[in-house]
Enzyme design. Structure first.
Site, PDB file in Angstrom:
ATOM      1  N   THR A 127    -111.783 -94.247 -33.568  1.00 35.55           N
ATOM      2  CA  THR A 127    -111.863 -95.092 -34.772  1.00 35.55           C
ATOM      3  C   THR A 127    -112.505 -94.003 -35.980  1.00 35.55           C
ATOM      4  O   THR A 127    -112.403 -92.960 -35.638  1.00 35.55           O
ATOM      5  CB  THR A 127    -112.701 -96.440 -34.496  1.00 35.55           C
ATOM      6  OG1 THR A 127    -112.563 -97.118 -35.710  1.00 35.55           O
ATOM      7  CG2 THR A 127    -114.154 -96.147 -34.330  1.00 35.55           C
ATOM      8  N   ASN A 128    -112.840 -94.553 -36.829  1.00 32.54           N
ATOM      9  CA  ASN A 128    -113.619 -93.809 -37.950  1.00 32.54           C
ATOM     10  C   ASN A 128    -114.664 -94.454 -38.751  1.00 32.54           C
ATOM     11  O   ASN A 128    -115.062 -95.762 -38.429  1.00 32.54           O
ATOM     12  CB  ASN A 128    -112.556 -93.320 -38.998  1.00 32.54           C
ATOM     13  CG  ASN A 128    -111.814 -94.282 -39.757  1.00 32.54           C
ATOM     14  OD1 ASN A 128    -112.455 -95.167 -40.505  1.00 32.54           O
ATOM     15  ND2 ASN A 128    -110.467 -94.254 -39.344  1.00 32.54           N
ATOM     16  N   LEU A 129    -115.292 -93.865 -39.896  1.00 34.77           N
ATOM     17  CA  LEU A 129    -116.512 -94.484 -40.389  1.00 34.77           C
ATOM     18  C   LEU A 129    -116.302 -95.367 -41.419  1.00 34.77           C
ATOM     19  O   LEU A 129    -117.313 -95.826 -42.162  1.00 34.77           O
ATOM     20  CB  LEU A 129    -117.385 -93.206 -40.487  1.00 34.77           C
ATOM     21  CG  LEU A 129    -117.988 -92.488 -39.786  1.00 34.77           C
ATOM     22  CD1 LEU A 129    -118.718 -91.131 -40.125  1.00 34.77           C
ATOM     23  CD2 LEU A 129    -118.861 -93.326 -38.834  1.00 34.77           C
ATOM     24  N   SER A 130    -115.004 -95.925 -41.620  1.00 38.39           N
ATOM     25  CA  SER A 130    -114.725 -96.647 -42.810  1.00 38.39           C
ATOM     26  C   SER A 130    -115.427 -97.866 -42.530  1.00 38.39           C
ATOM     27  O   SER A 130    -115.262 -98.591 -41.356  1.00 38.39           O
ATOM     28  CB  SER A 130    -113.377 -96.909 -42.801  1.00 38.39           C
ATOM     29  OG  SER A 130    -113.184 -97.932 -43.821  1.00 38.39           O
TER      30      SER A 130
ATOM     31  N   ALA B   4    -108.569 -96.908 -43.906  1.00 38.89           N
ATOM     32  CA  ALA B   4    -108.728 -95.602 -43.261  1.00 38.89           C
ATOM     33  C   ALA B   4    -107.823 -95.904 -42.024  1.00 38.89           C
ATOM     34  O   ALA B   4    -108.623 -96.162 -40.916  1.00 38.89           O
ATOM     35  CB  ALA B   4    -110.110 -95.282 -43.109  1.00 38.89           C
TER      36      ALA B   4
END
Ligand code: C5P
Length: 205
Positions: A17-20, A84
């Site tokens: 996943t990512n930090l959005s 994102a």
């Protein structure tokens, strides 16, 4: 509208996943509703309250986000891709938790590309007015302008990803065929209201 990160499963307990945080997208959903729009918000995994009056569809992966957006896109006037979206996903998510075995080392992770939701909407015959985001770590304007051409959309909103992910403030750079306009540092709801006004003036132009 899409908002938040996506989550791409490796196995039932792990993923990419990512930090959005989804905060910018949710603020735009709220601002657009306040401006009188009927808003459908397709949200990745985020723990944010649904803004009043917004229809929300929760998804996890990029493919789920794609499948939620595509059938609805042509019946909307505007598509704002704030999410994102993970560029890649594990080729095959394991059905059971991958176990650590002594001496076996780390498993190899084969990645495949996710569908590009914005690009898919932008080529629909009856396409909505498409707004893309560019979350960059540097040279925001150049990257945003390149994305305008590559994604074939009328407006790209650039921002500094690492500086804004998870924060309540942001600064936006609106890049279109006419030029570049900076919306200076402010809280996300203020910026969202300004962005909605900018989009609506372009729609009415
Ligand atoms: O070039 P990049 O793919 O990073 O462009 C980002 C823009 O495209 C954002 O608006 C993002 O929401 C959208 N996007 C998408 N589907 C993807 C990747 C990005 O809709 N798979």
């Amino acid at each position: 509208l899409t908002a938040g990160p996506t989550f791409e499963a490796i196995d039932p307990v792990r993923g990419i996943t990512n930090l959005s945080s989804g905060k910018m997208g949710f603020a735009i959903a709220r601002a657009a509703t306040e401006a009188g729009a009927a808003v459908t918000l397709v949200a990745g995994p985020v723990a944010l309250a649904t803004p009043a009056g917004v229809t929300r569809i929760d998804v996890k992966s990029a493919r789920q986000m794609h499948d939620a957006v595509l059938p609805l896109a042509a019946s909307h006037d505007v598509f704002i891709a704030t999410a994102a979206v993970a560029d890649w996903r594990p080729a095959d998510a394991a059905e059971h938790k991958i176990k650590k075995a002594p001496g076996q080392g780390a498993p190899a992770l084969l990645l495949v590309e996710n569908p590009d939701i914005l690009a898919a909407v932008a080529v629909l015959p009856k396409r909505p007015y498409c707004v893309g985001f560019a979350a960059e770590s540097h040279e925001v304007e150049q990257h945003a302008r390149a994305k305008l051409v590559r994604k074939n959309v009328p407006l790209i909103v650039g921002n500094l990803g690492p500086a804004t992910f998870g924060q309540d403030h942001n600064a936006l750079l609106l890049v279109d065929a006419v030029g570049t306009r900076a919306l200076p540092h402010a809280d996300k709801l203020t910026l969202a209201r300004q962005l909605v006004a900018e989009i609506s003036s372009r729609l009415n132009a």
